[in-house]
Design a protein around this motif. Structure first.
Motif, PDB file in Angstrom:
ATOM      1  N   SER A   1       0.870  -1.170   0.000  1.00 23.69           N
ATOM      2  CA  SER A   1       0.000   0.000   0.000  1.00 23.69           C
ATOM      3  C   SER A   1       0.910   1.224   0.000  1.00 23.69           C
ATOM      4  CB  SER A   1      -0.920   0.004   1.235  1.00 23.69           C
ATOM      5  OG  SER A   1      -0.149   0.115   2.425  1.00 23.69           O
ATOM      6  N   LEU A   2       0.322   2.373  -0.203  1.00 25.31           N
ATOM      7  CA  LEU A   2       1.094   3.610  -0.177  1.00 25.31           C
ATOM      8  C   LEU A   2       1.417   3.940   1.278  1.00 25.31           C
ATOM      9  CD1 LEU A   2       2.231   6.005  -1.792  1.00 25.31           C
ATOM     10  CD2 LEU A   2      -0.001   7.114  -1.553  1.00 25.31           C
ATOM     11  N   ARG A   3       2.696   3.921   1.604  1.00 31.21           N
ATOM     12  CA  ARG A   3       3.069   4.138   3.008  1.00 31.21           C
ATOM     13  C   ARG A   3       4.411   4.854   3.080  1.00 31.21           C
ATOM     14  NH1 ARG A   3       4.873  -0.893   1.597  1.00 31.21           N
ATOM     15  NH2 ARG A   3       6.737  -1.693   2.649  1.00 31.21           N
ATOM     16  N   LEU A   4       4.600   5.525   4.216  1.00 31.79           N
ATOM     17  CA  LEU A   4       5.844   6.223   4.484  1.00 31.79           C
ATOM     18  C   LEU A   4       6.689   5.408   5.434  1.00 31.79           C
ATOM     19  CD1 LEU A   4       4.463   9.838   5.176  1.00 31.79           C
ATOM     20  CD2 LEU A   4       4.908   8.733   2.972  1.00 31.79           C
ATOM     21  N   GLU A   5       7.977   5.341   5.148  1.00 29.10           N
ATOM     22  CA  GLU A   5       8.945   4.739   6.070  1.00 29.10           C
ATOM     23  C   GLU A   5       9.607   5.881   6.825  1.00 29.10           C
ATOM     24  OE1 GLU A   5      13.325   2.602   5.844  1.00 29.10           O
ATOM     25  OE2 GLU A   5      11.949   2.403   4.125  1.00 29.10           O
ATOM     26  N   LEU A   6       9.449   5.887   8.154  1.00 31.67           N
ATOM     27  CA  LEU A   6       9.985   6.968   8.966  1.00 31.67           C
ATOM     28  C   LEU A   6      11.454   6.754   9.270  1.00 31.67           C
ATOM     29  CD1 LEU A   6       7.016   7.481  11.463  1.00 31.67           C
ATOM     30  CD2 LEU A   6       7.462   8.642   9.275  1.00 31.67           C
ATOM     31  N   ALA A   7      12.207   7.853   9.294  1.00 32.24           N
ATOM     32  CA  ALA A   7      13.645   7.754   9.549  1.00 32.24           C
ATOM     33  C   ALA A   7      13.922   7.211  10.950  1.00 32.24           C
ATOM     34  CB  ALA A   7      14.292   9.126   9.369  1.00 32.24           C
ATOM     35  N   GLY A   8      13.036   7.500  11.900  1.00 30.27           N
ATOM     36  CA  GLY A   8      13.247   7.034  13.270  1.00 30.27           C
ATOM     37  C   GLY A   8      12.645   5.675  13.545  1.00 30.27           C
ATOM     38  N   GLY A   9      12.114   5.026  12.504  1.00 28.08           N
ATOM     39  CA  GLY A   9      11.474   3.731  12.678  1.00 28.08           C
ATOM     40  C   GLY A   9       9.964   3.851  12.623  1.00 28.08           C
ATOM     41  N   GLY A  10       9.310   2.818  12.137  1.00 28.47           N
ATOM     42  CA  GLY A  10       7.860   2.822  12.031  1.00 28.47           C
ATOM     43  C   GLY A  10       7.408   3.253  10.643  1.00 28.47           C
ATOM     44  N   ILE A  11       6.112   3.059  10.380  1.00 31.27           N
ATOM     45  CA  ILE A  11       5.558   3.413   9.081  1.00 31.27           C
ATOM     46  C   ILE A  11       4.281   4.230   9.259  1.00 31.27           C
ATOM     47  CG2 ILE A  11       6.496   1.353   7.953  1.00 31.27           C
ATOM     48  CD1 ILE A  11       3.648   0.200   7.972  1.00 31.27           C
ATOM     49  N   VAL A  12       3.928   4.954   8.215  1.00 29.48           N
ATOM     50  CA  VAL A  12       2.671   5.689   8.146  1.00 29.48           C
ATOM     51  C   VAL A  12       1.901   5.096   6.973  1.00 29.48           C
ATOM     52  CG1 VAL A  12       1.548   7.910   7.844  1.00 29.48           C
ATOM     53  CG2 VAL A  12       3.739   7.766   9.070  1.00 29.48           C
ATOM     54  N   ASP A  13       0.750   4.527   7.231  1.00 29.39           N
ATOM     55  CA  ASP A  13      -0.026   3.836   6.210  1.00 29.39           C
ATOM     56  C   ASP A  13      -1.064   4.792   5.618  1.00 29.39           C
ATOM     57  OD1 ASP A  13      -1.297   2.084   4.563  1.00 29.39           O
ATOM     58  OD2 ASP A  13      -1.914   0.668   6.125  1.00 29.39           O
ATOM     59  N   PHE A  14      -0.890   5.131   4.333  1.00 27.73           N
ATOM     60  CA  PHE A  14      -1.838   6.000   3.642  1.00 27.73           C
ATOM     61  C   PHE A  14      -2.914   5.198   2.908  1.00 27.73           C
ATOM     62  CE2 PHE A  14       1.124   9.912   2.971  1.00 27.73           C
ATOM     63  CZ  PHE A  14       0.880  10.301   4.286  1.00 27.73           C
ATOM     64  N   GLY A  15      -2.722   3.908   2.783  1.00 30.72           N
ATOM     65  CA  GLY A  15      -3.685   3.087   2.058  1.00 30.72           C
ATOM     66  C   GLY A  15      -3.542   3.274   0.561  1.00 30.72           C
ATOM     67  N   ASP A  16      -4.261   4.236   0.001  1.00 28.05           N
ATOM     68  CA  ASP A  16      -4.141   4.542  -1.427  1.00 28.05           C
ATOM     69  C   ASP A  16      -3.932   6.042  -1.577  1.00 28.05           C
ATOM     70  OD1 ASP A  16      -6.667   5.751  -1.081  1.00 28.05           O
ATOM     71  OD2 ASP A  16      -7.707   3.913  -1.678  1.00 28.05           O
ATOM     72  N   GLY A  17      -3.965   6.505  -2.812  1.00 29.60           N
ATOM     73  CA  GLY A  17      -3.691   7.915  -3.076  1.00 29.60           C
ATOM     74  C   GLY A  17      -4.901   8.813  -2.970  1.00 29.60           C
ATOM     75  N   ASP A  18      -6.059   8.274  -2.650  1.00 28.65           N
ATOM     76  CA  ASP A  18      -7.248   9.109  -2.504  1.00 28.65           C
ATOM     77  C   ASP A  18      -7.121  10.016  -1.285  1.00 28.65           C
ATOM     78  OD1 ASP A  18      -8.321   7.901  -4.704  1.00 28.65           O
ATOM     79  OD2 ASP A  18      -9.560   6.488  -3.559  1.00 28.65           O
ATOM     80  N   GLY A  19      -7.501  11.279  -1.440  1.00 26.09           N
ATOM     81  CA  GLY A  19      -7.446  12.226  -0.325  1.00 26.09           C
ATOM     82  C   GLY A  19      -6.056  12.429   0.223  1.00 26.09           C
ATOM     83  N   ILE A  20      -5.062  12.394  -0.664  1.00 24.68           N
ATOM     84  CA  ILE A  20      -3.671  12.422  -0.202  1.00 24.68           C
ATOM     85  C   ILE A  20      -3.331  13.726   0.515  1.00 24.68           C
ATOM     86  CG2 ILE A  20      -2.685  13.355  -2.349  1.00 24.68           C
ATOM     87  CD1 ILE A  20      -1.226  10.606  -0.053  1.00 24.68           C
ATOM     88  N   ASP A  21      -3.928  14.839   0.100  1.00 22.74           N
ATOM     89  CA  ASP A  21      -3.637  16.112   0.767  1.00 22.74           C
ATOM     90  C   ASP A  21      -4.062  16.065   2.231  1.00 22.74           C
ATOM     91  OD1 ASP A  21      -2.611  17.189  -1.545  1.00 22.74           O
ATOM     92  OD2 ASP A  21      -4.479  18.161  -2.135  1.00 22.74           O
ATOM     93  N   ALA A  22      -5.257  15.540   2.497  1.00 16.50           N
ATOM     94  CA  ALA A  22      -5.736  15.445   3.881  1.00 16.50           C
ATOM     95  C   ALA A  22      -4.847  14.501   4.682  1.00 16.50           C
ATOM     96  CB  ALA A  22      -7.187  14.973   3.896  1.00 16.50           C
TER      97      ALA A  22
END
Length: 283
Positions: free
Chosen positions: A225-246
């Protein structure tokens, strides 16, 4: 009136014609002959003038006064000015008025860093090249290969900070866009090429998160899925690209207000209802 006697054995045809032809017709014939003569003279004069102009043009164009004495390159910061000059294909000492400016422009715009080029003459002996460069946005990684790209996916250079020009080295660190699962490294084009259009949304996200919040996001992943890998560890899960600004706004707000220690997953698939999970045990 008695017509003059003629020795028909020695008279020419024109002389005979002058005797028997009506004077008005004879005057007309004379006028026609004069008109033909004037047209011939006019054509001769035109040919002489054209030849003189052509000769003058050749002399002026080939004159050393109008040779290319200097080539100025403006706007090249990440690009090497010498490479821009070489790409133009116009040499010092060549005839300035004969230089193919459109061909020079096309050749310069084929360079990886150049988005737009304008080539103009600066008489009597100058050539001016103005360029607008592409702006680096992110690093796209595929296996062991990685390239620096602009927002439209144009490949600017290999992703080696040690080789970045000074104008690029001063940028904040670039966020990596990782194509998971990693395709063949050969799938990434070299400088001057363009990455797959499917990566453009992720490149836009990587660019937006490069400086705000600074140095927090290490990579943007596309799969599973569309997700961020954090430099300090952990991930941020965006799911898909819908509503990406929010989703990006929610991530920035939470990052500014929440303790980042031991983050495992920050679920922002529904940005108005974030879910934060921490690693356990957390020390």
């Amino acid at each position: 009136m008695t017509p003059p006697s003629l020795d028909t054995g020695t008279a020419t045809a024109d002389e005979l014609a002058d005797v028997v032809v009506d004077p008005r017709l004879r005057a007309r014939r004379i006028a026609v002959r004069r008109d033909v003569g004037r047209r011939r003279l006019h054509r001769l004069i035109v040919l002489v003038v054209v030849a003189a102009l052509a000769l003058t043009t050749v002399i002026v164009v080939k004159s050393p006064v109008l040779d290319v004495d200097e080539i100025a390159v403006n706007g090249a910061r990440a690009s090497d000015a010498a490479a821009v000059t070489d790409a133009a294909g116009i040499d010092i000492g060549s005839a300035l008025l004969l230089a193919d400016l459109e061909a020079a422009q096309r050749s310069i715009e084929a360079l990886p860093w150049i988005e737009e080029a304008t080539v103009t003459r600066d008489l009597p002996g100058g050539l001016v090249i103005d360029v607008i460069e592409r702006t680096p946005s992110a690093v796209v990684a595929s296996g062991a290969s990685a390239v620096l790209v602009d927002p439209d996916g144009h490949v600017l250079a290999a992703a080696d900070p040690a080789t970045y020009p000074a104008a690029v080295a001063a940028f904040p660190p670039f966020v990596r866009v990782v194509a998971d699962p990693a395709p063949d490294a050969a799938a990434l084009p070299g400088p001057g090429g363009r990455v797959a259009p499917t990566l453009l949304d992720a490149i836009g996200i990587a660019e937006r998160l490069r400086g705000n919040p600074a140095n927090v996001v290490a990579a943007v992943h596309l799969s599973p899925s569309l997700r961020l890998e954090l430099a300090g560890g952990g991930i941020v899960d965006f799911g898909d690209g819908d509503g990406i600004d929010a989703k990006i706004d929610a991530f920035r707000t939470i990052h500014a207000r929440v303790d980042q220690t031991c983050i495992a997953v920050l679920d922002l698939r529904v940005p108005t209802r974030p879910v934060l999970t921490r690693d356990e045990p957390c020390s």
